[in-house]
Design a protein around this motif. Structure first.
Motif: not given
Ligand SMILES: [Zn+2]
Ligand SMILES: [Zn+2]
Length: 358
Positions: A180-187
């Motif tokens: 599982s992956v979380a990406v904080l900041g999706c620019g």
């Protein structure tokens, strides 16, 4: 040649005629095709990151090899290339031999090549690349050759946004299926981490941002779930809820704030890894040793741990096969004269990438 020079932070760049020295030993003169505006450029232009002035921003570029300095064997005039602020590695220092070419020790500080008409040196603001001008001179190891039929505006994105985001997931973290992956900041960099996670077979892939528009776009880059951290009461709990209370295996931090690093760390499950990708300054002393007893890892990623000459052609192949989204990354195209317009639009946070096309 024309270039967009930064004389003073927080002020518009000045597009003017400047001089460029010929390439020296191991260096290559490149005619720019396209340069994308990256958030690191904005940090330099706004003075958040210090750099020598006058300076020349631009480090996410594509171009054509124009002239070779002595001893250059890796490219020839006319080659289409991607130019990056990271070295592909000299191949013979210890880090290169160990396989960590992005950490090559042979980062020779080349002499300033760009000068104002008054003879003052102009410092490239990252890399060094100096991509916001019609020509530049870089170290040969900063170039990756690409096929002639690759569209150059999209190729430019391989110089930073793609290698940094996608590379952090596949090279640095080496995410595996069903992790599982979380990406904080999706620019521009964050969405590339999302497509790297999707390519790796991760699930779930959670996009975290404060703008609904970016979260919507995130889904087209592979996010399976989204969390608007400005709208939910507790973003950490929201991520835990999506992972059945366990927390994520990987959190990728694209936001330049210690608060985001703290938040991402709290989102991790046992043995989770947090990878700080964006340039973050500040004090990490709020972390306690006890937090690491669950075997969590906090680490960084230097330009996606990229092996430039290996990875860039791979990304081109993925793009051609329809498995890497690049068209969707470009928000606007601008001429060099319109550079300040492109920068203002990038600052607003709505653009993924604005590209200067020469
Ligand atoms: Zn960049
Ligand atoms: Zn090396």
């Amino acid at each position: 040649m024309k270039a967009a020079v930064c004389y003073e932070v927080k002020k518009p760049l000045i597009v003017e005629e400047i001089d460029l020295d010929p390439p020296g030993q191991g260096e290559v003169k490149v005619r720019l095709a396209a340069t994308a505006i990256c958030h690191s450029d904005l940090h330099f232009i706004t003075g958040d990151m210090t750099s020598k002035l006058p300076g020349l921003p631009g480090h996410e570029c594509s171009g054509y090899v124009e002239e070779l300095g002595e001893g250059v064997t890796s490219v020839k005039p006319g080659d289409h290339v991607v130019m990056a602020p990271v070295s592909g590695g000299c191949g013979h220092c210890v880090n290169c031999m160990l396989g960590f070419r992005n950490l090559c020790q042979d980062r020779r500080p080349s002499q300033p090549h760009h000068h104002t008409k008054k003879g003052e040196d102009i410092a490239p603001m990252a890399g060094p690349v100096g991509g916001l001008g019609e020509y530049t001179v870089v170290n040969q190891y900063q170039l990756a050759k690409i096929p002639d039929d690759m569209p150059m505006d999209r190729a430019a994105l391989l110089g930073c946004a793609v290698i940094t985001g996608f590379g952090a997931v596949i090279n640095r973290a080496q995410v595996k299926p069903f992790q599982s992956v979380a990406v904080l900041g999706c620019g521009g960099v964050g969405v590339n981490a999302l497509q790297g996670a999707a390519f790796s077979g991760a699930h779930p892939i959670i996009a975290v941002d404060i703008l609904d528009s970016k979260l919507e776009t995130s889904r087209t880059f592979g996010a399976t779930d989204t969390v608007n951290s400005a709208k939910v009461d507790d973003p950490v709990q929201a991520v835990k809820d999506i992972t059945d209370g366990r927390g994520v295996d990987y959190a990728f931090i694209m936001v330049p704030s210690i608060e985001a690093v703290r938040q991402g760390s709290s989102m991790l499950g046992p043995r989770g890894m947090e990878v700080v990708v964006g340039i973050t300054r500040g004090d990490l002393s709020s972390f306690t040793a006890g937090e690491f007893i669950g075997e969590k890892t906090l680490t960084g990623s230097m330009m996606g741990s990229t092996r430039l000459q290996l990875d860039v052609p791979r990304y081109v192949a993925l793009y051609k096969a329809g498995r890497l989204k690049l068209d969707e990354l470009i928000t606007g195209r601008y001429s060099l004269e319109q550079v300040n317009e492109a920068i203002e639009s990038s600052k607003s946070g709505e653009a993924l990438r604005n590209v200067i096309v020469f």
